[in-house]
Design an enzyme around this catalytic site. Structure first.
Site, mmCIF file in Angstrom:
data_model
loop_
_atom_site.group_PDB
_atom_site.id
_atom_site.type_symbol
_atom_site.label_atom_id
_atom_site.label_comp_id
_atom_site.label_asym_id
_atom_site.label_seq_id
_atom_site.Cartn_x
_atom_site.Cartn_y
_atom_site.Cartn_z
ATOM 1 N N GLU A 125 -15.162 133.280 23.077
ATOM 2 C CA GLU A 125 -15.467 132.738 21.749
ATOM 3 C C GLU A 125 -16.907 132.220 21.687
ATOM 4 O O GLU A 125 -17.589 132.386 20.667
ATOM 5 C CB GLU A 125 -14.467 131.628 21.407
ATOM 6 C CG GLU A 125 -13.059 132.177 21.168
ATOM 7 C CD GLU A 125 -11.988 131.098 21.026
ATOM 8 O OE1 GLU A 125 -10.810 131.468 20.894
ATOM 9 O OE2 GLU A 125 -12.320 129.895 21.040
ATOM 10 N N HIS A 164 -10.929 123.982 15.035
ATOM 11 C CA HIS A 164 -10.414 124.942 16.014
ATOM 12 C C HIS A 164 -10.957 124.542 17.367
ATOM 13 O O HIS A 164 -12.110 124.120 17.470
ATOM 14 C CB HIS A 164 -10.883 126.370 15.693
ATOM 15 C CG HIS A 164 -10.803 127.285 16.897
ATOM 16 N ND1 HIS A 164 -9.633 127.899 17.267
ATOM 17 C CD2 HIS A 164 -11.717 127.625 17.834
ATOM 18 C CE1 HIS A 164 -9.849 128.600 18.381
ATOM 19 N NE2 HIS A 164 -11.113 128.442 18.735
ATOM 20 N N LYS A 221 -13.750 123.330 10.456
ATOM 21 C CA LYS A 221 -13.267 124.302 9.472
ATOM 22 C C LYS A 221 -13.674 123.927 8.036
ATOM 23 O O LYS A 221 -14.086 122.792 7.775
ATOM 24 C CB LYS A 221 -11.740 124.413 9.594
ATOM 25 C CG LYS A 221 -11.277 124.998 10.945
ATOM 26 C CD LYS A 221 -9.757 125.178 10.988
ATOM 27 C CE LYS A 221 -9.320 125.779 12.323
ATOM 28 N NZ LYS A 221 -7.847 126.003 12.365
ATOM 29 N N ASN A 238 -6.495 122.472 8.969
ATOM 30 C CA ASN A 238 -6.352 121.420 9.979
ATOM 31 C C ASN A 238 -7.670 121.036 10.648
ATOM 32 O O ASN A 238 -7.700 120.598 11.800
ATOM 33 C CB ASN A 238 -5.258 121.786 10.986
ATOM 34 C CG ASN A 238 -5.545 123.080 11.716
ATOM 35 O OD1 ASN A 238 -6.592 123.690 11.535
ATOM 36 N ND2 ASN A 238 -4.621 123.491 12.556
ATOM 37 N N TYR A 249 -9.656 135.638 14.688
ATOM 38 C CA TYR A 249 -8.229 135.272 14.743
ATOM 39 C C TYR A 249 -7.346 136.510 14.954
ATOM 40 O O TYR A 249 -6.168 136.505 14.595
ATOM 41 C CB TYR A 249 -7.826 134.506 13.487
ATOM 42 C CG TYR A 249 -8.113 133.015 13.562
ATOM 43 C CD1 TYR A 249 -7.574 132.224 14.578
ATOM 44 C CD2 TYR A 249 -8.911 132.386 12.613
ATOM 45 C CE1 TYR A 249 -7.829 130.856 14.651
ATOM 46 C CE2 TYR A 249 -9.166 131.008 12.676
ATOM 47 C CZ TYR A 249 -8.613 130.258 13.699
ATOM 48 O OH TYR A 249 -8.859 128.893 13.773
HETATM 49 P P1 ATP Z 1 -6.820 126.883 16.500
HETATM 50 O O1 ATP Z 1 -6.637 128.242 17.154
HETATM 51 O O2 ATP Z 1 -7.406 126.958 15.099
HETATM 52 O O3 ATP Z 1 -7.541 125.918 17.382
HETATM 53 P P2 ATP Z 1 -4.218 126.113 17.320
HETATM 54 O O4 ATP Z 1 -4.572 126.767 18.609
HETATM 55 O O5 ATP Z 1 -3.780 124.673 17.357
HETATM 56 O O6 ATP Z 1 -5.395 126.211 16.296
HETATM 57 P P3 ATP Z 1 -2.844 128.533 16.558
HETATM 58 O O7 ATP Z 1 -1.393 128.731 16.820
HETATM 59 O O8 ATP Z 1 -3.843 129.232 17.413
HETATM 60 O O9 ATP Z 1 -3.098 126.938 16.572
HETATM 61 O O10 ATP Z 1 -3.109 128.891 15.031
HETATM 62 C C1 ATP Z 1 -4.401 129.181 14.566
HETATM 63 C C2 ATP Z 1 -4.586 128.557 13.196
HETATM 64 O O11 ATP Z 1 -3.738 129.220 12.279
HETATM 65 C C3 ATP Z 1 -4.180 127.082 13.096
HETATM 66 O O12 ATP Z 1 -5.172 126.189 13.509
HETATM 67 C C4 ATP Z 1 -3.924 126.954 11.613
HETATM 68 O O13 ATP Z 1 -5.163 126.849 10.885
HETATM 69 C C5 ATP Z 1 -3.271 128.299 11.295
HETATM 70 N N1 ATP Z 1 -1.814 128.217 11.405
HETATM 71 C C6 ATP Z 1 -1.068 128.133 12.532
HETATM 72 N N2 ATP Z 1 0.229 128.078 12.258
HETATM 73 C C7 ATP Z 1 0.338 128.116 10.905
HETATM 74 C C8 ATP Z 1 1.419 128.112 9.971
HETATM 75 N N3 ATP Z 1 2.683 128.032 10.383
HETATM 76 N N4 ATP Z 1 1.120 128.184 8.656
HETATM 77 C C9 ATP Z 1 -0.150 128.281 8.219
HETATM 78 N N5 ATP Z 1 -1.220 128.314 9.037
HETATM 79 C C10 ATP Z 1 -0.988 128.221 10.353
HETATM 80 MG MG MG Z 2 -5.380 128.735 18.752
#
Ligand code: ATP
Ligand code: MG
Length: 140
Positions: free
Chosen positions: A128, A117, A11, A114, A51
């Site tokens: 994807e 992804h 990211k 973070n 997303y």
């Molecule tokens: P990713 O899909 O990016 O691999 P993930 O599967 O661990 O991450 P998801 O729940 O799919 O988590 O959320 C997608 C992304 O949205 C997260 O990686 C983060 O960048 C963002 N995100 C998730 N929760 C929050 C939150 N509470 N506040 C801000 N951003 C968030």
């Molecule tokens: Mg996810």
């Protein structure tokens, strides 16, 4: 034990801090092969579609803004049980909850920024990967 392919994004927070190599070393030292990779700038439309499952969540607008704030590196990772293996290498979504040694524990700035992804299922991985790569771009 099955050989799988999963989809990964390094990211903008990580490309900004020049961490692509350090993150790739985590994948490689944990048994995943990078079988496709390119650095791209997502458009707003691409980030919103990518997303799309989160479009009703309160953080969606900020997440899209963050994902287009700088270059990303999109990747296909291959290995044994690659989808689950990569989720383990990445660590929990919120770096505060991530295990020691994971990418998010070592590199993530916040729950939003973070660093990586990773696909959360084999079906999503297939979709994807197809969103970003053609078959000839993936060399196993
Ligand atoms: P990713 O899909 O990016 O691999 P993930 O599967 O661990 O991450 P998801 O729940 O799919 O988590 O959320 C997608 C992304 O949205 C997260 O990686 C983060 O960048 C963002 N995100 C998730 N929760 C929050 C939150 N509470 N506040 C801000 N951003 C968030
Ligand atoms: Mg996810």
């Amino acid at each position: 034990m099955t050989t799988e392919r999963t989809f990964s994004i390094i990211k903008p927070d990580a490309t900004r801090r020049n961490l692509t190599g350090k993150i790739n070393a985590k994948f490689e030292s944990n048994g995943l092969r990078i079988v496709a990779q390119k650095r791209v700038r997502l458009t707003q439309d691409m980030a919103e579609r990518f997303y799309g499952v989160h479009k009703e969540r309160p953080f969606f607008k900020d997440l899209v803004k963050f994902m287009i704030s700088g270059p990303v590196v999109v990747q296909v990772l291959e290995g044994t049980d690659a989808v689950a293996a990569n989720r383990k290498i990445m660590g929990a979504t919120n770096p505060a909850n991530a295990d020691a040694g994971t990418i998010r524990k070592e590199f993530a700035e916040s729950v939003e920024a973070n660093s990586v992804h990773g696909s959360d299922s084999l079906e999503n991985a297939k979709n994807e990967i197809a969103f970003f790569f053609s078959e000839v771009e993936i060399v196993g």
